[in-house]
Enzyme design. Structure first.
Site, PDB file in Angstrom:
ATOM      1  N   ASP A 168     -24.649  83.991  53.038  1.00 51.10           N
ATOM      2  CA  ASP A 168     -24.846  82.544  53.045  1.00 51.10           C
ATOM      3  C   ASP A 168     -24.884  82.023  51.603  1.00 51.10           C
ATOM      4  O   ASP A 168     -25.640  82.549  50.773  1.00 51.10           O
ATOM      5  CB  ASP A 168     -26.184  82.247  53.754  1.00 51.10           C
ATOM      6  N   PHE A 200     -13.752  77.505  51.216  1.00 51.83           N
ATOM      7  CA  PHE A 200     -13.740  76.635  52.394  1.00 51.83           C
ATOM      8  C   PHE A 200     -15.144  76.372  52.925  1.00 51.83           C
ATOM      9  O   PHE A 200     -15.363  75.346  53.567  1.00 51.83           O
ATOM     10  CB  PHE A 200     -12.961  77.305  53.545  1.00 51.83           C
ATOM     11  N   ASN A 250     -25.883  72.662  51.896  1.00 52.33           N
ATOM     12  CA  ASN A 250     -24.762  73.590  52.100  1.00 52.33           C
ATOM     13  C   ASN A 250     -23.637  73.356  51.100  1.00 52.33           C
ATOM     14  O   ASN A 250     -23.127  74.300  50.495  1.00 52.33           O
ATOM     15  CB  ASN A 250     -24.195  73.442  53.515  1.00 52.33           C
ATOM     16  N   TYR A 257     -20.978  63.412  53.838  1.00 49.96           N
ATOM     17  CA  TYR A 257     -20.000  64.511  53.817  1.00 49.96           C
ATOM     18  C   TYR A 257     -19.034  64.329  52.646  1.00 49.96           C
ATOM     19  O   TYR A 257     -18.877  65.227  51.809  1.00 49.96           O
ATOM     20  CB  TYR A 257     -19.244  64.564  55.153  1.00 49.96           C
ATOM     21  N   LYS A 305     -18.670  66.512  48.962  1.00 47.58           N
ATOM     22  CA  LYS A 305     -17.426  67.116  48.465  1.00 47.58           C
ATOM     23  C   LYS A 305     -17.100  66.569  47.071  1.00 47.58           C
ATOM     24  O   LYS A 305     -16.657  67.305  46.185  1.00 47.58           O
ATOM     25  CB  LYS A 305     -16.284  66.828  49.443  1.00 47.58           C
ATOM     26  N   ASN A 349      -5.746  64.996  57.783  1.00 43.70           N
ATOM     27  CA  ASN A 349      -6.268  65.482  59.065  1.00 43.70           C
ATOM     28  C   ASN A 349      -5.650  66.821  59.464  1.00 43.70           C
ATOM     29  O   ASN A 349      -4.530  66.864  59.969  1.00 43.70           O
ATOM     30  CB  ASN A 349      -6.034  64.434  60.146  1.00 43.70           C
ATOM     31  N   HIS A 359     -12.914  66.251  66.828  1.00 37.76           N
ATOM     32  CA  HIS A 359     -11.577  65.852  66.379  1.00 37.76           C
ATOM     33  C   HIS A 359     -10.679  65.423  67.530  1.00 37.76           C
ATOM     34  O   HIS A 359     -10.810  65.903  68.654  1.00 37.76           O
ATOM     35  CB  HIS A 359     -10.934  66.996  65.591  1.00 37.76           C
ATOM     36  N   ARG A 375      -3.909  57.980  61.206  1.00 37.44           N
ATOM     37  CA  ARG A 375      -4.240  59.125  60.361  1.00 37.44           C
ATOM     38  C   ARG A 375      -2.978  59.905  60.020  1.00 37.44           C
ATOM     39  O   ARG A 375      -1.962  59.815  60.706  1.00 37.44           O
ATOM     40  CB  ARG A 375      -5.206  60.079  61.087  1.00 37.44           C
TER      41      ARG A 375
HETATM   42  N1  UFG Z   1     -10.849  59.635  67.790  1.00 35.39           N
HETATM   43  C1  UFG Z   1     -10.874  59.058  69.053  1.00 35.39           C
HETATM   44  N2  UFG Z   1     -11.383  59.799  70.077  1.00 35.39           N
HETATM   45  C2  UFG Z   1     -11.859  61.059  69.919  1.00 35.39           C
HETATM   46  C3  UFG Z   1     -11.827  61.647  68.630  1.00 35.39           C
HETATM   47  C4  UFG Z   1     -11.329  60.895  67.587  1.00 35.39           C
HETATM   48  O1  UFG Z   1     -10.470  57.907  69.230  1.00 35.39           O
HETATM   49  O2  UFG Z   1     -12.313  61.667  70.894  1.00 35.39           O
HETATM   50  C5  UFG Z   1     -10.259  58.863  66.684  1.00 35.39           C
HETATM   51  C6  UFG Z   1     -11.189  58.680  65.519  1.00 35.39           C
HETATM   52  O3  UFG Z   1     -11.994  57.538  65.705  1.00 35.39           O
HETATM   53  C7  UFG Z   1     -10.197  58.546  64.363  1.00 35.39           C
HETATM   54  C8  UFG Z   1      -9.035  59.443  64.779  1.00 35.39           C
HETATM   55  O4  UFG Z   1      -9.181  59.627  66.180  1.00 35.39           O
HETATM   56  O5  UFG Z   1      -9.729  57.237  64.296  1.00 35.39           O
HETATM   57  C9  UFG Z   1      -9.062  60.801  64.110  1.00 35.39           C
HETATM   58  O6  UFG Z   1     -10.365  61.331  64.275  1.00 35.39           O
HETATM   59  P1  UFG Z   1     -10.744  62.834  63.884  1.00 35.39           P
HETATM   60  O7  UFG Z   1     -12.198  63.002  64.218  1.00 35.39           O
HETATM   61  O8  UFG Z   1      -9.774  63.763  64.492  1.00 35.39           O
HETATM   62  O9  UFG Z   1     -10.525  62.889  62.333  1.00 35.39           O
HETATM   63  P2  UFG Z   1     -11.147  61.954  61.194  1.00 35.39           P
HETATM   64  O10 UFG Z   1     -10.016  61.143  60.679  1.00 35.39           O
HETATM   65  O11 UFG Z   1     -12.362  61.240  61.589  1.00 35.39           O
HETATM   66  O12 UFG Z   1     -11.669  63.087  60.222  1.00 35.39           O
HETATM   67  C10 UFG Z   1     -10.887  63.630  59.254  1.00 35.39           C
HETATM   68  C11 UFG Z   1     -11.421  64.993  58.867  1.00 35.39           C
HETATM   69  C12 UFG Z   1     -12.754  64.842  58.206  1.00 35.39           C
HETATM   70  C13 UFG Z   1     -12.648  63.864  57.106  1.00 35.39           C
HETATM   71  C14 UFG Z   1     -12.143  62.561  57.631  1.00 35.39           C
HETATM   72  C15 UFG Z   1     -11.994  61.506  56.580  1.00 35.39           C
HETATM   73  O13 UFG Z   1     -11.536  65.805  60.006  1.00 35.39           O
HETATM   74  O14 UFG Z   1     -13.156  66.095  57.696  1.00 35.39           O
HETATM   75  O15 UFG Z   1     -10.871  62.763  58.188  1.00 35.39           O
HETATM   76  O16 UFG Z   1     -12.137  60.246  57.178  1.00 35.39           O
HETATM   77  F1  UFG Z   1     -13.842  63.649  56.533  1.00 35.39           F
END
Ligand code: UFG
Length: 327
Positions: free
Chosen positions: A51, A73, A92, A141, A145, A170, A187, A219
């Site tokens: 860890d 990572f 973390n 988050y 970073k 993404n 996600h 995205r």
């Molecule tokens: N979404 C939905 N329904 C779901 C899941 C997601 O509508 O069940 C939407 C979210 O609101 C977003 C898009 O799908 O608009 C993508 O969402 P994700 O959770 O797949 O990914 P994010 O864009 O939120 O997250 C990614 C990375 C993160 C990072 C972020 C930056 O996974 O690590 O981009 O905004 F921090």
């Protein structure tokens, strides 16, 4: 090369380890297996369960391995969780990162490839996002970073570390053996595929009144194999970056769901849900720098291929990795 990979049991980490082993590198994974999966660690790699919050654990590993480079990572990566328990993220991702940087300094390891994120930009004033876009994270988050990026910059100036920051957009897709298995899963693509597998009734669409053509968020979905390829290129580059990693093409939530319907043949019902706190309307990368300086060209930019690869994996692993800590 001999590479120490922290978080090599996680999603992007495990795919990168597989690629490094394919390329003939010697790989040692350092992972606490809190969110990663032992089953995801390539059998050609050695696993040290440890860890980063324990400075002695990573220093001992660094001394034992004496790697040519580190790929880092290991981190927590849930935006929503970070808004509720920021302390987990600073502990973390920042304190753990500090212990890693210190272990590198003490052992004399210089090159570190760091998994950074487009979340360090927050809600950008303009898209596509270049690396010069101001970094104004909108959640702990992204802040964690960014803080580690800044720490590494000083280690570069003062202690001659060679950090390469890879800011992912993404991550998605899968290899034949390795895929996305988070708990909880937040996600979009895995949650859409879960509906196609009959494990949930409908996909929530978090907001349909955004200022985008169909009202849902846009995205930049980048295949995990293309991310892995960028790490390999970053190992020996003389250009330390930072680098945005995305395809430069945005897809809305509805477009992703439509693609998944075509791939799976399932109707994938949806329901409109409230906006998710802190979701920027549009995040699309300008990855010109990675293309020109790393010679990186995404090989799987097509959304259909990305969703097809993820679907193949989820169909073969409907409950994720065996022995995972699924609730
Ligand atoms: N979404 C939905 N329904 C779901 C899941 C997601 O509508 O069940 C939407 C979210 O609101 C977003 C898009 O799908 O608009 C993508 O969402 P994700 O959770 O797949 O990914 P994010 O864009 O939120 O997250 C990614 C990375 C993160 C990072 C972020 C930056 O996974 O690590 O981009 O905004 F921090």
């Amino acid at each position: 090369m001999k590479i120490l990979v922290t978080g090599g049991a996680g999603y992007i980490g495990s795919v990168t380890v597989e690629r490094l082993a394919d390329d003939g590198h010697t790989v040692v994974v350092f992972d606490n297996l809190e969110r990663g999966h032992r089953e995801a660690v390539d059998p050609r790699a050695r696993l040290i369960v440890g860890d980063l919050r324990n400075p002695d654990a990573i220093l001992d590993a660094m001394r034992a391995v004496r790697p040519d480079a580190v790929i880092h990572f290991a981190a927590l990566a849930l935006v929503g969780e970070s808004m509720e328990q920021p302390e987990l993220y600073f502990h973390n991702n920042v304190v753990g990162g500090f212990h890693l940087a210190e272990a590198m300094r003490k052992v004399g390891v210089r090159r570190i490839i760091f998994s950074s994120t487009c979340a360090t930009y927050g809600i950008p004033d303009q898209v596509p996002i270049t690396e010069d876009t101001p970094q104004r994270p909108a959640n702990p988050y992204g802040e964690s970073k960014l803080q580690f990026e800044r720490m590494l910059r000083w280690y570069e100036i003062i202690h001659k570390l060679e950090p390469v920051f890879l800011r992912y957009f993404n991550a998605c897709g899968a290899t034949e053996r390795l895929g996305e298995d988070h708990d909880p899963e937040t996600h979009l693509i895995p949650n859409v595929l879960r509906v196609a597998l009959g494990q949930s009734d409908a996909v929530p669409i978090f907001g349909h009144d955004y200022p985008t053509p169909d009202g849902t968020c846009i995205r930049d979905y980048i295949h995990v194999l293309d991310l892995a390829d960028a790490h390999v290129r970053a190992l020996e580059t003389p250009h330390l970056g930072p680098y945005n990693l995305g395809n430069g093409q945005g897809f809305s939530v509805l477009e992703v769901i439509e693609t998944a319907r075509a791939v799976t043949g399932h109707p994938i019902p949806t329901r409109i849900a409230p906006r998710r706190l802190g979701d920027p309307p549009v995040l699309v990368a300008d990855a010109t720098r990675a293309r020109t300086q790393l010679g990186w060209t995404p090989k799987c930019p097509d959304l259909h291929t990305i969703v097809q690869d993820a679907w193949n994996w989820h169909r073969a692993h409907p409950h994720g990795y065996a022995g995972s800590k699924r609730r």
